[in-house]
Scaffold this motif. Structure first.
Motif, PDB file in Angstrom:
ATOM      1  N   ASP A  94       0.619  -1.674   0.373  1.00  0.00           N
ATOM      2  CA  ASP A  94      -0.228  -0.328   0.001  1.00  0.00           C
ATOM      3  C   ASP A  94       0.525   0.799   0.062  1.00  0.00           C
ATOM      4  OD1 ASP A  94      -2.171  -1.264  -0.093  1.00  0.00           O
ATOM      5  OD2 ASP A  94      -2.638  -1.563   2.344  1.00  0.00           O
ATOM      6  N   ARG A  95       2.200   1.078   0.838  1.00  0.00           N
ATOM      7  CA  ARG A  95       2.695   2.604   1.180  1.00  0.00           C
ATOM      8  C   ARG A  95       4.289   2.386   0.249  1.00  0.00           C
ATOM      9  NH1 ARG A  95       0.251   5.642   4.813  1.00  0.00           N
ATOM     10  NH2 ARG A  95      -1.484   5.559   4.866  1.00  0.00           N
ATOM     11  N   PHE A  96       4.670   1.516  -0.649  1.00  0.00           N
ATOM     12  CA  PHE A  96       6.045   2.014  -0.576  1.00  0.00           C
ATOM     13  C   PHE A  96       6.376   3.322  -0.993  1.00  0.00           C
ATOM     14  CE2 PHE A  96      10.072   0.602  -3.370  1.00  0.00           C
ATOM     15  CZ  PHE A  96      10.808   0.245  -1.742  1.00  0.00           C
ATOM     16  N   TRP A  97       5.939   3.732  -2.181  1.00  0.00           N
ATOM     17  CA  TRP A  97       6.531   4.839  -2.260  1.00  0.00           C
ATOM     18  C   TRP A  97       6.958   5.861  -1.130  1.00  0.00           C
ATOM     19  CZ3 TRP A  97       9.028   7.789  -5.736  1.00  0.00           C
ATOM     20  CH2 TRP A  97       8.844   9.384  -5.507  1.00  0.00           C
ATOM     21  N   GLU A  98       5.556   5.839  -0.076  1.00  0.00           N
ATOM     22  CA  GLU A  98       5.866   6.894   1.030  1.00  0.00           C
ATOM     23  C   GLU A  98       7.174   6.142   1.874  1.00  0.00           C
ATOM     24  OE1 GLU A  98       3.785   6.979   5.516  1.00  0.00           O
ATOM     25  OE2 GLU A  98       2.777   5.876   4.037  1.00  0.00           O
ATOM     26  N   MET A  99       7.678   4.749   2.121  1.00  0.00           N
ATOM     27  CA  MET A  99       8.104   4.316   2.894  1.00  0.00           C
ATOM     28  C   MET A  99       9.829   4.787   1.832  1.00  0.00           C
ATOM     29  SD  MET A  99       6.569   0.663   3.114  1.00  0.00           S
ATOM     30  CE  MET A  99       7.573  -0.624   3.670  1.00  0.00           C
ATOM     31  N   ASP A 100       9.498   4.387   0.505  1.00  0.00           N
ATOM     32  CA  ASP A 100      11.074   4.738  -0.164  1.00  0.00           C
ATOM     33  C   ASP A 100      11.465   6.232   0.390  1.00  0.00           C
ATOM     34  OD1 ASP A 100      13.544   3.559  -1.432  1.00  0.00           O
ATOM     35  OD2 ASP A 100      11.875   3.854  -3.602  1.00  0.00           O
ATOM     36  N   VAL A 101      10.417   7.265  -0.059  1.00  0.00           N
ATOM     37  CA  VAL A 101      11.298   8.237   0.119  1.00  0.00           C
ATOM     38  C   VAL A 101      11.783   8.717   1.905  1.00  0.00           C
ATOM     39  CG1 VAL A 101      10.300  10.684   0.226  1.00  0.00           C
ATOM     40  CG2 VAL A 101       9.601   9.143  -1.401  1.00  0.00           C
ATOM     41  N   ARG A 102      10.862   7.834   2.169  1.00  0.00           N
ATOM     42  CA  ARG A 102      11.215   8.186   4.107  1.00  0.00           C
ATOM     43  C   ARG A 102      12.828   7.697   4.450  1.00  0.00           C
ATOM     44  NH1 ARG A 102       6.519   5.754   7.258  1.00  0.00           N
ATOM     45  NH2 ARG A 102       5.531   7.972   6.658  1.00  0.00           N
ATOM     46  N   ARG A 103      13.198   6.801   3.740  1.00  0.00           N
ATOM     47  CA  ARG A 103      14.193   6.017   4.407  1.00  0.00           C
ATOM     48  C   ARG A 103      15.327   7.147   3.437  1.00  0.00           C
ATOM     49  NH1 ARG A 103      15.676  -0.113   1.294  1.00  0.00           N
ATOM     50  NH2 ARG A 103      14.625   1.053  -1.075  1.00  0.00           N
ATOM     51  N   HIS A 104      14.954   7.222   2.202  1.00  0.00           N
ATOM     52  CA  HIS A 104      15.858   8.456   1.899  1.00  0.00           C
ATOM     53  C   HIS A 104      16.668   9.890   2.153  1.00  0.00           C
ATOM     54  CE1 HIS A 104      15.918   5.524  -1.816  1.00  0.00           C
ATOM     55  NE2 HIS A 104      17.412   6.240  -2.156  1.00  0.00           N
ATOM     56  N   MET A 105      14.996  10.063   3.003  1.00  0.00           N
ATOM     57  CA  MET A 105      15.188  10.911   3.640  1.00  0.00           C
ATOM     58  C   MET A 105      15.845  10.558   4.876  1.00  0.00           C
ATOM     59  SD  MET A 105      13.850  12.999   6.134  1.00  0.00           S
ATOM     60  CE  MET A 105      12.384  12.908   6.987  1.00  0.00           C
ATOM     61  N   THR A 106      15.729  10.168   5.718  1.00  0.00           N
ATOM     62  CA  THR A 106      16.403   9.971   6.781  1.00  0.00           C
ATOM     63  C   THR A 106      17.854   9.169   6.590  1.00  0.00           C
ATOM     64  OG1 THR A 106      15.465   7.552   7.274  1.00  0.00           O
ATOM     65  CG2 THR A 106      14.671   8.685   8.063  1.00  0.00           C
ATOM     66  N   SER A 107      18.270   9.212   5.801  1.00  0.00           N
ATOM     67  CA  SER A 107      19.997   8.703   5.511  1.00  0.00           C
ATOM     68  C   SER A 107      20.201   9.824   4.615  1.00  0.00           C
ATOM     69  CB  SER A 107      19.721   7.176   4.970  1.00  0.00           C
ATOM     70  OG  SER A 107      18.675   7.176   3.610  1.00  0.00           O
ATOM     71  N   GLY A 108      19.397  11.169   4.448  1.00  0.00           N
ATOM     72  CA  GLY A 108      20.189  12.325   4.049  1.00  0.00           C
ATOM     73  C   GLY A 108      20.519  12.011   2.511  1.00  0.00           C
ATOM     74  N   ARG A 109      19.709  10.963   1.372  1.00  0.00           N
ATOM     75  CA  ARG A 109      20.120  10.304   0.224  1.00  0.00           C
ATOM     76  C   ARG A 109      18.996  10.873  -0.726  1.00  0.00           C
ATOM     77  NH1 ARG A 109      19.759   4.715   0.382  1.00  0.00           N
ATOM     78  NH2 ARG A 109      20.243   4.126  -1.849  1.00  0.00           N
ATOM     79  N   LEU A 110      18.134  12.215  -0.471  1.00  0.00           N
ATOM     80  CA  LEU A 110      16.719  12.158  -1.497  1.00  0.00           C
ATOM     81  C   LEU A 110      17.890  12.405  -2.933  1.00  0.00           C
ATOM     82  CD1 LEU A 110      15.206  14.531   1.166  1.00  0.00           C
ATOM     83  CD2 LEU A 110      14.071  12.292  -0.339  1.00  0.00           C
ATOM     84  N   GLY A 117      18.740  19.669  -6.648  1.00  0.00           N
ATOM     85  CA  GLY A 117      17.515  20.147  -5.266  1.00  0.00           C
ATOM     86  C   GLY A 117      17.591  19.732  -4.202  1.00  0.00           C
ATOM     87  N   GLN A 118      17.871  18.879  -4.308  1.00  0.00           N
ATOM     88  CA  GLN A 118      17.835  17.906  -2.169  1.00  0.00           C
ATOM     89  C   GLN A 118      19.411  18.017  -2.062  1.00  0.00           C
ATOM     90  OE1 GLN A 118      15.430  17.395  -0.597  1.00  0.00           O
ATOM     91  NE2 GLN A 118      13.860  18.632  -3.236  1.00  0.00           N
ATOM     92  N   VAL A 119      20.013  18.558  -1.897  1.00  0.00           N
ATOM     93  CA  VAL A 119      21.689  18.497  -1.563  1.00  0.00           C
ATOM     94  C   VAL A 119      22.037  18.854  -0.134  1.00  0.00           C
ATOM     95  CG1 VAL A 119      24.184  19.210  -2.298  1.00  0.00           C
ATOM     96  CG2 VAL A 119      23.131  18.131  -4.099  1.00  0.00           C
ATOM     97  N   GLU A 120      21.189  20.761   0.004  1.00  0.00           N
ATOM     98  CA  GLU A 120      21.331  21.242   1.018  1.00  0.00           C
ATOM     99  C   GLU A 120      20.394  19.925   1.769  1.00  0.00           C
ATOM    100  OE1 GLU A 120      20.346  25.179   2.751  1.00  0.00           O
ATOM    101  OE2 GLU A 120      20.495  25.106   0.548  1.00  0.00           O
ATOM    102  N   THR A 121      19.241  19.694   1.966  1.00  0.00           N
ATOM    103  CA  THR A 121      18.826  18.888   2.163  1.00  0.00           C
ATOM    104  C   THR A 121      19.592  17.386   3.187  1.00  0.00           C
ATOM    105  OG1 THR A 121      16.940  19.751   2.404  1.00  0.00           O
ATOM    106  CG2 THR A 121      16.390  17.541   2.956  1.00  0.00           C
ATOM    107  N   ASP A 122      20.134  16.628   1.873  1.00  0.00           N
ATOM    108  CA  ASP A 122      20.660  15.539   2.695  1.00  0.00           C
ATOM    109  C   ASP A 122      21.933  16.259   3.009  1.00  0.00           C
ATOM    110  OD1 ASP A 122      19.618  14.312   0.998  1.00  0.00           O
ATOM    111  OD2 ASP A 122      20.300  14.240  -1.049  1.00  0.00           O
ATOM    112  N   ALA A 123      22.729  17.208   3.142  1.00  0.00           N
ATOM    113  CA  ALA A 123      23.942  17.691   3.625  1.00  0.00           C
ATOM    114  C   ALA A 123      23.301  17.736   5.000  1.00  0.00           C
ATOM    115  CB  ALA A 123      24.849  18.803   3.039  1.00  0.00           C
ATOM    116  N   PHE A 124      22.338  18.132   4.969  1.00  0.00           N
ATOM    117  CA  PHE A 124      22.012  18.972   6.942  1.00  0.00           C
ATOM    118  C   PHE A 124      21.699  17.164   7.362  1.00  0.00           C
ATOM    119  CE2 PHE A 124      19.678  20.050   9.997  1.00  0.00           C
ATOM    120  CZ  PHE A 124      19.959  20.987  11.030  1.00  0.00           C
ATOM    121  N   LEU A 125      21.211  16.521   6.796  1.00  0.00           N
ATOM    122  CA  LEU A 125      20.773  15.455   7.570  1.00  0.00           C
ATOM    123  C   LEU A 125      22.089  14.675   8.067  1.00  0.00           C
ATOM    124  CD1 LEU A 125      17.116  14.783   5.970  1.00  0.00           C
ATOM    125  CD2 LEU A 125      17.625  15.634   8.211  1.00  0.00           C
TER     126      LEU A 125
END
Length: 945
Positions: A94-110, A117-125
């Protein structure tokens, strides 16, 4: 009813379905440059199989997945491993897209998914190091049983992923694959653990307040800042617990029953806590700048701090807030009423966490059932889960129920660091940084390498801002961190950056049988620190405040501290590590004589050194109790009338729209003499208004517009630009260093703060500020200069009159001149946005994935807490993300609702099928027992080895 104009109903096929396909093709052509034939099969390809039989490698027996008409699954298995393996499989369905985005966010890999466009966010995380901490937790802290469950869950996710990519996973994955040939990798147990770090980040407490107070010092005096952060009104708004004491190293509640032993571990803290901690509780800002201003070695540091924090605040605005914005008035509601006062004779427990509105909702409803509970299969639990994480976070099992609200403890401190080419200054010596290199891979571009530097106070988060610039010539930065400017740095000390055992707590609570077992499990719920309420089928109710709460040396955590002075470090424990309040001494309550417990982000307990005072400081930045006291009042009113509280009463309370600030100000506004006939006609809307903010209320629309303009005139225009909303520009007088006849000049100054965090946000802290100030009709806060053909104001009523006029013309522009067409809901709208692509993707994709708007009632700091930021407008920014009411007399008569639906797949029937009901305050039946589940089952899927 919502004015849902952005997307067709999922129930209508045919012509609209063909339109969907056409728009998808156009979106792909416009957004990605590929000519691809898409049919309805492409849209539906990722929809989960919900009937029949599927083979899942690793299962040892069959697992039944029984879904009701809303797609909510109840899972039945014969052992724990099979149960959590199936949970991973169904979450991924039901939710793999949400799961996939979330794990990339938490590991700084968006950036790997979405580009530069996500480099600054990744660098901070990456600098925070969530992934590294999660890995350490898995390797060194979690029990063998928890690790086994996490692995089983990951195996289930991977069983679903096997052989799938692109359109087989989601429409979003299909678009991503076309744009960059993206393929998802295998799920790991650490992916699940890291989610708790994102949860802790969004519920981190007073870090934003700490930044804001420091930035305010650029323009306001300490006395003025203190007026904007008044002490908690204990005399008016009740704390969660009535008071207690530390007796023999254990907390003893006042007036409640003894709860029994919960074990002997007490963390690394010592004894009963220091008086110095408690002594600062009633004196906000008493420490000024926490030692910076009067520290001889900090000359120039104040300017460095201000510049660093301005840049840091801008960086924080760009970090995804999965759970929601962080500000005053934001939080959650939960309360439990003893069977003595309920129609059922057993407790009723309600919970509605207030989080960021998302599509799909952050919550996923699910039941996890062992066909026979035994040592091999320990779980029979249902409630709200997080996709990507095993277990149930909030809900009930066969014996107990529990809810959560954010405790809001002060678990973060910012430290200003003096840096040298060779390290940082600490107690008059230079200490080398601990460094690590991180490589950020970027879809469609070259990788970027960053250096993360860490002090003994934590990582240097100011390194991650491109705007820091030069703030001091005495602190040059070496080439080891070329992505940072020169000057003072800011480090973050945060409890969540130390490995812990919160994942153990989730499973412990899920299988707890009584209050002693519940408290024992809660000991491990270290971050984020939550208020946990409790009820059981035997009729008991309770409360526990768990969490890893630091004990400080000098300073009170309200302002950034000098990192070069060891006096300001967190206290050392027995093993030389940071000291925390012992878990045995954290507040709790059990069967209090009053017969109910309310937690809504108000103060947990009053700190101090007197009788009945708590000897530790949990925080001084509580929510101010507007919601909690309203709930207390509603319960007490029912009890005093000798009434019994029903499930419907609990639901009515959850939807209460009463506005505390409206009740305070409306009588004053009604007395102001108004000459303008159009403003006078608007003023008449307030006559006879009962202060409830229903979606069709014209009075609520006008009052909230007046409130917004009062805040802007009295406080907003006096804020430093770093706190004012981006784009809000005004002329200010700037001192000049020129000739005597040119001492000041007028400059154009524009705000820089993101709309979700700009001030004044209008939360219940601002209620308390204004409540105190209205008694002084000539306060300096009411004084404003002439502007826009309006005279200057010198008194409260003059400013209120001006706000009423401004509000009238603002609503005329937004809603029309005819007041009969005005309504609060037309201003206060909710639009549900699919994360990432639905937020920042091509316009066509946003049209496809987002839903709304809905016209809502409620508002800031009301029980029906549909939040909005008064600095930026009236749109809904956070909501009750779900609502539940558990009936401990008959669990099958419990009720629940989610913000959206079970499915994360756009155009699935369960994508947002609960939202209309949620908006109207309706609840669904919550089946738990086997017979009730079977009766509600619409589809059954059997998973086999």
């Amino acid at each position: 009813m919502p004015a849902n104009e952005t997307a067709p109903s999922v129930k209508k096929k045919g012509r609209r379905a063909r339109l969907i396909v056409l728009v998808l093709v156009l979106a792909l052509l416009a957004g990605f440059g590929y000519g691809t034939y898409w049919s309805m099969d492409n849209v539906r390809a990722s929809f989960p199989q919900a009937t029949g039989t599927l083979k899942v490698p690793g299962l040892t027996g069959t697992v039944e997945v029984k879904r009701d008409s809303h797609g909510i699954p109840q899972l039945y298995a014969d052992n724990d491993d099979d149960l959590f393996r199936a949970q991973g499989f169904v979450h991924a369905q039901d939710r793999f897209w949400e799961m996939d985005v979330r794990r990339h966010m938490t590991s700084g890999r968006l950036s790997e998914m979405f580009g530069s466009g996500q480099v600054e966010t990744d660098a901070f995380l990456r600098t925070l190091g969530w992934r590294q901490v999660a890995q350490a937790e898995y390797d060194t802290k979690l029990s063998a049983e928890t690790k086994k469950y996490l692995q089983a869950y990951a195996d289930g996710v991977n069983a679903y992923l096997k052989g799938k990519s692109g359109k087989d996973l989601s429409v979003e994955h299909s678009a991503l694959k076309l744009s960059d040939d993206y393929e998802p990798e295998q799920w790991t147990p650490v992916d699940s653990v890291a989610w708790l770090k994102a949860m802790a980040w969004d519920l981190r407490g007073n870090m934003q307040d700490e930044i804001d107070r420091a930035l305010m010092s650029n323009k306001l005096t300490q006395a003025q800042i203190d007026e904007l952060y008044p002490p908690y009104p204990f005399d008016r708004n009740k704390a969660i617990v009535d008071g207690g004491k530390i007796d023999g190293g254990k907390y003893a509640p006042q007036g409640g029953a003894a709860a029994g032993s919960t074990g002997t571990g007490s963390g690394s803290g010592a004894g009963t806590g220091s008086g110095s901690q408690a002594s600062t509780a009633s004196a906000p800002g008493a420490s000024g700048t926490s030692g910076l201003a009067d520290n001889a070695s900090a000359q120039g540091a104040t300017a460095g701090l201000r510049t660093s924090l301005t840049s840091l605040a801008a960086t924080l605005d760009k970090i995804p807030a999965i759970l929601g914005p962080n500000g005053s008035g934001i939080g959650s509601n939960s309360w439990v009423v003893s069977g003595k006062y309920t129609t059922t004779g057993k407790p009723l427990l309600a919970n509605d966490p207030h989080l960021s509105p998302q599509l799909p909702s952050v919550w996923y409803q699910m039941g996890l059932h062992c066909r026979a509970v035994s040592n091999q299969c320990k779980y029979d639990v249902a409630g709200y889960t997080f996709s990507g994480m095993p277990g149930v976070v909030i809900g009930h099992n066969a014996d107990i129920a529990w809810g959560m609200t954010n405790l809001g403890a002060d678990v973060t401190d910012l430290y200003l660091e003096q840096v040298k080419p060779e390290g940082y200054v600490y107690d008059n010596r230079v200490v080398p940084f601990t460094t690590r290199e991180e490589v950020i891979k970027i879809a469609g571009g070259a990788s970027k390498k960053i250096t993360v530097r860490t002090t003994n106070n934590g990582p240097l988060i100011s390194d991650r801002s491109d705007e820091l610039g030069t703030v001091g010539s005495r602190a040059p930065v070496s080439s080891s961190a070329p992505d940072r400017g020169n000057g003072y740095a800011v480090a973050l000390r945060w409890t969540a950056l130390d490995a812990g055992k919160s994942m153990d707590a989730v499973f412990g609570i899920d299988r707890a049988k009584d209050f002693a077992g519940f408290r024992a499990a809660a000991r491990d719920f270290e971050v984020p620190s939550q208020n946990l309420i409790y009820a059981d089928t035997k009729g008991n109710i309770g409360y526990q405040a768990p969490g890893r709460i630091p004990m400080r040396g000098s300073g009170d955590g309200r302002m950034p501290a000098p990192g070069w002075d060891s006096k300001y470090a967190w206290k050392g424990g027995k093993d030389g590590n940071a000291g925390y309040i012992p878990q045995d001494e954290m507040p709790y309550d059990y069967n209090p004589a009053r017969g109910y417990i309310v937690t809504a982000n108000q103060a947990v307990v009053e700190s101090g050194t007197g009788a009945g005072k708590y000897p530790y400081v949990l925080t001084t930045d509580w929510g101010y109790g507007a919601r909690s006291q309203r709930i207390n009042d509603l319960i007490e009113a029912k009890i005093k009338d000798n009434g019994k509280i029903s499930t419907d009463d609990m639901r009515t309370m959850q939807m209460d729209n009463s506005s505390e600030i409206a009740a305070l100000l409306t009588p004053m506004l009604a007395k102001i003499e108004v000459s303008d006939p159009d403003v006078r006609s608007a003023q008449k809307l307030l006559e006879g208004w009962n202060y409830t903010q229903e979606p069709d209320s014209a009075a609520a629309a006008y009052f909230n517009a007046v409130w917004r303009n009062i805040l802007k005139l009295s406080f907003g225009d006096k804020m430093p630009k770093e706190l004012r909303i981006e784009g809000s520009c005004m002329n200010v007088q700037e001192e000049s260093s020129g000739p005597v006849d040119d001492l000041a000049k007028t400059v154009r100054e524009c705000g820089t703060r993101d709309s979700d965090s700009a001030q004044p946000d209008g939360g219940d802290r601002w209620f308390e500020v204004v409540r105190r100030l209205v008694k002084d009709e000539k306060s300096a806060w009411w004084q404003t200069p002439a502007a826009r053909n309006q005279p200057a104001t010198a008194t409260r009523d003059q400013l209120f009159a001006r706000a009423m006029k401004d509000a009238r013309w603002e609503l005329t522009a937004k809603l029309g001149k005819d007041q009969s067409t005005w309504s609060w809901g037309r201003l206060h709208q909710l639009t549900l946005k699919n994360q990432t692509i639905g937020t920042e993707g091509p316009g066509f994709m946003q049209w496809l994935l987002n839903r709304g708007p809905w016209n809502l009632g409620g508002g800031e700091a009301t029980v029906n807490a549909t939040g909005w930021n008064a600095s930026s407008g009236y749109g809904v920014t956070w909501v009750p993300s779900m609502r539940m009411i558990v009936n401990l007399s008959d669990l099958d008569k419990s009720r629940w609702i989610n913000l959206t639906g079970a499915s994360g797949h756009a155009y699935h029937d369960n994508y947002y099928d609960q939202t209309d009901m949620w908006a109207k305050g309706e609840l669904l039946d919550w089946s738990f027992g086997k017979e009730a589940v079977d009766k509600a089952t619409a589809e059954t899927l059997t998973l086999k080895p």
